[in-house]
Design an enzyme around this catalytic site. Structure first.
Site, PDB file in Angstrom:
ATOM      1  N   SER A  20       9.770  46.187  26.223  1.00  0.00           N
ATOM      2  CA  SER A  20       8.934  47.258  25.696  1.00  0.00           C
ATOM      3  C   SER A  20       7.820  46.673  24.817  1.00  0.00           C
ATOM      4  CB  SER A  20       9.808  48.270  24.943  1.00  0.00           C
ATOM      5  OG  SER A  20       9.128  49.477  24.699  1.00  0.00           O
ATOM      6  N   GLU A  59       9.005  55.324  34.722  1.00  0.00           N
ATOM      7  CA  GLU A  59       8.452  55.019  33.406  1.00  0.00           C
ATOM      8  C   GLU A  59       6.991  55.418  33.278  1.00  0.00           C
ATOM      9  OE1 GLU A  59       9.400  51.395  31.443  1.00  0.00           O
ATOM     10  OE2 GLU A  59      10.548  50.657  33.132  1.00  0.00           O
ATOM     11  N   HIS A  96      13.116  53.315  31.298  1.00  0.00           N
ATOM     12  CA  HIS A  96      12.533  52.295  30.434  1.00  0.00           C
ATOM     13  C   HIS A  96      13.608  51.327  29.924  1.00  0.00           C
ATOM     14  CE1 HIS A  96       9.461  50.761  27.758  1.00  0.00           C
ATOM     15  NE2 HIS A  96      10.179  51.015  26.683  1.00  0.00           N
TER      16      HIS A  96
END
Length: 307
Positions: free
Chosen positions: A144, A239, A269
């Protein structure tokens, strides 16, 4: 079956959450509680240490590491998360590769906005180099926001004249503070975790008024990746950040960088966190470990001296 596993994970991530913007304290506590449910392998050692001038968690196999270091940068929108929150990821990577990992507790926004996280990650990389480690034995990895930091730290290292690491591994990276990817809208509602509103809320804390149109904030659309090491991007089709990965991969290919874009269907995610629960997570980490083992030089993979 994988289909049932994906449905269970999706339902878990769609549990009702409080309406409206949450405080930083609530966001951080909620994320730590979620990640505490992830499976951490038992056959590792996690040791608190420092790297550069920041706390870090050194993670290694119980049997001791072989030559090779993963500099890991955790996710959390640059405002939450910790080395402990990603121990399922770092733990399984070290078990699967045999390498050590240093997971950096970089400074978080809003207390420490851009570029504090990049500065801390670069300082950690300098510390590894200063310790005598060859850059060919070091890889950057992250998820991320931390996946984005692998790229921006590499850009900062190149700008500072440092040798670049052997490889980059990114799990669902955040790579575009301009939020211009089509998937930001086409995957809204399909993504069980992130929304445009949520990423813009935390992103504003990291930006602190800075223009997002700069390479260290939006590398997927603005960075020159010339000379970058081989990179692996893993992302799911569910995502809103999907296009961050697809556009970075295209930029990398355009300047001759070796890049693998690894897209998995119907997963959320940073789905790799669900290792041991979701078959796709186990297989993705196997592929990431293979990629790292292929590119990080160890005594048995280093080239023989010429002559």
């Amino acid at each position: 079956m994988s289909k049932e596993q994906r449905a269970q994970v999706d339902a878990m991530l769609r549990q009702p959450r409080p309406e409206g913007p949450r405080s930083i304290e609530a966001i951080r506590a909620g994320f730590e509680a979620l990640m505490a449910q992830m499976i951490v392998p038992e056959d590792i050692r996690a040791i608190r240490t420092t790297l550069g001038d920041r706390p870090a968690l050194r993670v290694e196999p119980d049997s001791g590491p072989r030559t090779g270091t993963i500099l890991y940068l955790h996710g959390g929108g640059w405002v939450y998360g910790s080395p402990e929150s990603v121990l399922s990821l770092t733990g399984h990577l070290v078990v699967k590769t045999g390498f050590e990992a240093y997971s950096v507790d970089y400074r978080l926004a809003p207390e420490h906005p851009f570029p504090a996280a990049i500065d801390d990650a670069l300082s950690a990389y300098r510390a590894l180099l200063d310790s005598g480690r060859n850059p060919s034995t070091i890889a950057f990895a992250g998820d991320s926001a931390g996946g984005g930091l692998t790229v921006t730290t590499c850009l900062a290292a190149r700008d500072a004249g440092l040798p670049l690491p052997a490889a980059l591994v990114m799990f669902s990276p955040g790579l575009d503070a301009t939020r211009t990817g089509e998937s930001m809208d086409t995957k809204e509602g399909i993504d069980p975790i992130l929304t445009r509103t949520s990423v813009e809320h935390t992103g504003a804390m990291y930006l602190a008024g800075q223009d997002p149109h700069q390479p260290l904030l939006s590398p997927a659309v603005l960075a020159d990746l010339t000379g970058f090491p081989p990179m692996l991007l893993q992302v799911g089709t569910n995502e809103i950040l999907l296009d961050d990965s697809t556009r970075l991969a295209a930029r990398a290919r355009a300047v001759g960088v070796d890049v693998i874009l690894d897209i998995t269907a119907d997963v959320p995610h940073v789905f790799q966190s669900f290792v041991g629960v979701l078959d796709e997570a186990d297989r993705a980490l196997d592929r990431a470990a293979l990629f790292l083992s292929q590119h990080v030089h160890t005594p048995d993979t280093a080239a023989a001296p010429a002559g």
